[in-house]
Design a protein around this motif. Sequence first.
Motif, PDB file in Angstrom:
ATOM      1  N   THR A  32       0.811  -1.223   0.000  1.00 49.81           N
ATOM      2  CA  THR A  32       0.000   0.000   0.000  1.00 49.81           C
ATOM      3  C   THR A  32       0.842   1.270   0.000  1.00 49.81           C
ATOM      4  OG1 THR A  32      -0.147  -0.031   2.408  1.00 49.81           O
ATOM      5  CG2 THR A  32      -1.903  -1.153   1.179  1.00 49.81           C
ATOM      6  N   TRP A  33       2.165   1.138  -0.072  1.00 52.69           N
ATOM      7  CA  TRP A  33       3.047   2.306  -0.016  1.00 52.69           C
ATOM      8  C   TRP A  33       2.930   3.116  -1.303  1.00 52.69           C
ATOM      9  CZ3 TRP A  33       5.371   4.098   4.157  1.00 52.69           C
ATOM     10  CH2 TRP A  33       6.283   5.139   4.009  1.00 52.69           C
ATOM     11  N   PRO A  34       2.583   4.389  -1.206  1.00 49.33           N
ATOM     12  CA  PRO A  34       2.506   5.227  -2.408  1.00 49.33           C
ATOM     13  C   PRO A  34       3.914   5.631  -2.870  1.00 49.33           C
ATOM     14  CG  PRO A  34       1.938   6.517  -0.470  1.00 49.33           C
ATOM     15  CD  PRO A  34       2.185   5.105   0.000  1.00 49.33           C
ATOM     16  N   GLU A  35       4.072   5.809  -4.145  1.00 48.72           N
ATOM     17  CA  GLU A  35       5.336   6.268  -4.717  1.00 48.72           C
ATOM     18  C   GLU A  35       6.517   5.419  -4.261  1.00 48.72           C
ATOM     19  OE1 GLU A  35       5.745  10.398  -3.708  1.00 48.72           O
ATOM     20  OE2 GLU A  35       3.610  10.744  -4.025  1.00 48.72           O
ATOM     21  N   ARG A  36       6.432   4.137  -4.563  1.00 50.54           N
ATOM     22  CA  ARG A  36       7.518   3.225  -4.187  1.00 50.54           C
ATOM     23  C   ARG A  36       8.800   3.577  -4.925  1.00 50.54           C
ATOM     24  NH1 ARG A  36       5.258  -2.788  -4.752  1.00 50.54           N
ATOM     25  NH2 ARG A  36       3.100  -2.229  -4.430  1.00 50.54           N
ATOM     26  N   PRO A  37       9.925   3.540  -4.214  1.00 51.79           N
ATOM     27  CA  PRO A  37      11.196   3.810  -4.883  1.00 51.79           C
ATOM     28  C   PRO A  37      11.639   2.586  -5.688  1.00 51.79           C
ATOM     29  CG  PRO A  37      11.572   3.276  -2.595  1.00 51.79           C
ATOM     30  CD  PRO A  37      10.085   3.326  -2.781  1.00 51.79           C
ATOM     31  N   GLU A  38      12.595   2.810  -6.577  1.00 52.45           N
ATOM     32  CA  GLU A  38      13.213   1.704  -7.304  1.00 52.45           C
ATOM     33  C   GLU A  38      14.146   0.984  -6.328  1.00 52.45           C
ATOM     34  OE1 GLU A  38      16.800   1.265 -10.507  1.00 52.45           O
ATOM     35  OE2 GLU A  38      15.490   3.010 -10.695  1.00 52.45           O
ATOM     36  N   VAL A  39      14.103  -0.347  -6.333  1.00 50.74           N
ATOM     37  CA  VAL A  39      14.899  -1.131  -5.391  1.00 50.74           C
ATOM     38  C   VAL A  39      15.917  -1.963  -6.160  1.00 50.74           C
ATOM     39  CG1 VAL A  39      14.835  -2.958  -3.648  1.00 50.74           C
ATOM     40  CG2 VAL A  39      12.978  -1.277  -3.755  1.00 50.74           C
ATOM     41  N   GLU A  40      17.175  -1.892  -5.726  1.00 51.36           N
ATOM     42  CA  GLU A  40      18.234  -2.725  -6.296  1.00 51.36           C
ATOM     43  C   GLU A  40      18.838  -3.557  -5.167  1.00 51.36           C
ATOM     44  OE1 GLU A  40      22.736  -2.383  -8.144  1.00 51.36           O
ATOM     45  OE2 GLU A  40      21.552  -0.557  -7.880  1.00 51.36           O
TER      46      GLU A  40
END
Length: 162
Positions: A32-40
């Motif tokens: 439900t997290w808005p504006e998820r960051p890109e994850v590496e």
Amino acid sequence: MQTTQRDPSERRRTARVLSGATEAELAELWRTWPERPEVEYLRGPEAGLVMVQARTGGAGDRFHLGEATVTRATVAVRGAGDEAVGTAYVLGSHPEHAALAAIFDAMLGSGARERVLAGVIEPLERAQHERDLRARRDARATVVDFFTVARENDGSDDEDDE
């Protein structure tokens, strides 16, 4: 890459809360997290063993108690113009739990820090506190207080023979 140093006591607190949360709780918060960051993924998630040490009497000599399975993950998150790295260790073989905890740990080092504190850490901490209180209350309800009643004996064994 953001290299902001976080307060060690706060870092311990947030790491404890993230590792103590259930995988389902973290997954729902991430879903439900808005504006998820890109994850590496920089490392893992990967499971391994750690040696657990204990002390005799709680303060005496150290000894090896045994091994415990731990899963760790290190991720970099990128979004809104900043980048941060987060690491998490969770007890057991739970790769998704470690990955989610590392993501939220990284976000605590980014511009989303206040939102993660308010929306993830504090609610999880309250829920864990409530769970602990319930467990203590349940355990206390099962406590039996034993006491010994001394039988008076007048010294004569005649009554016992009957």
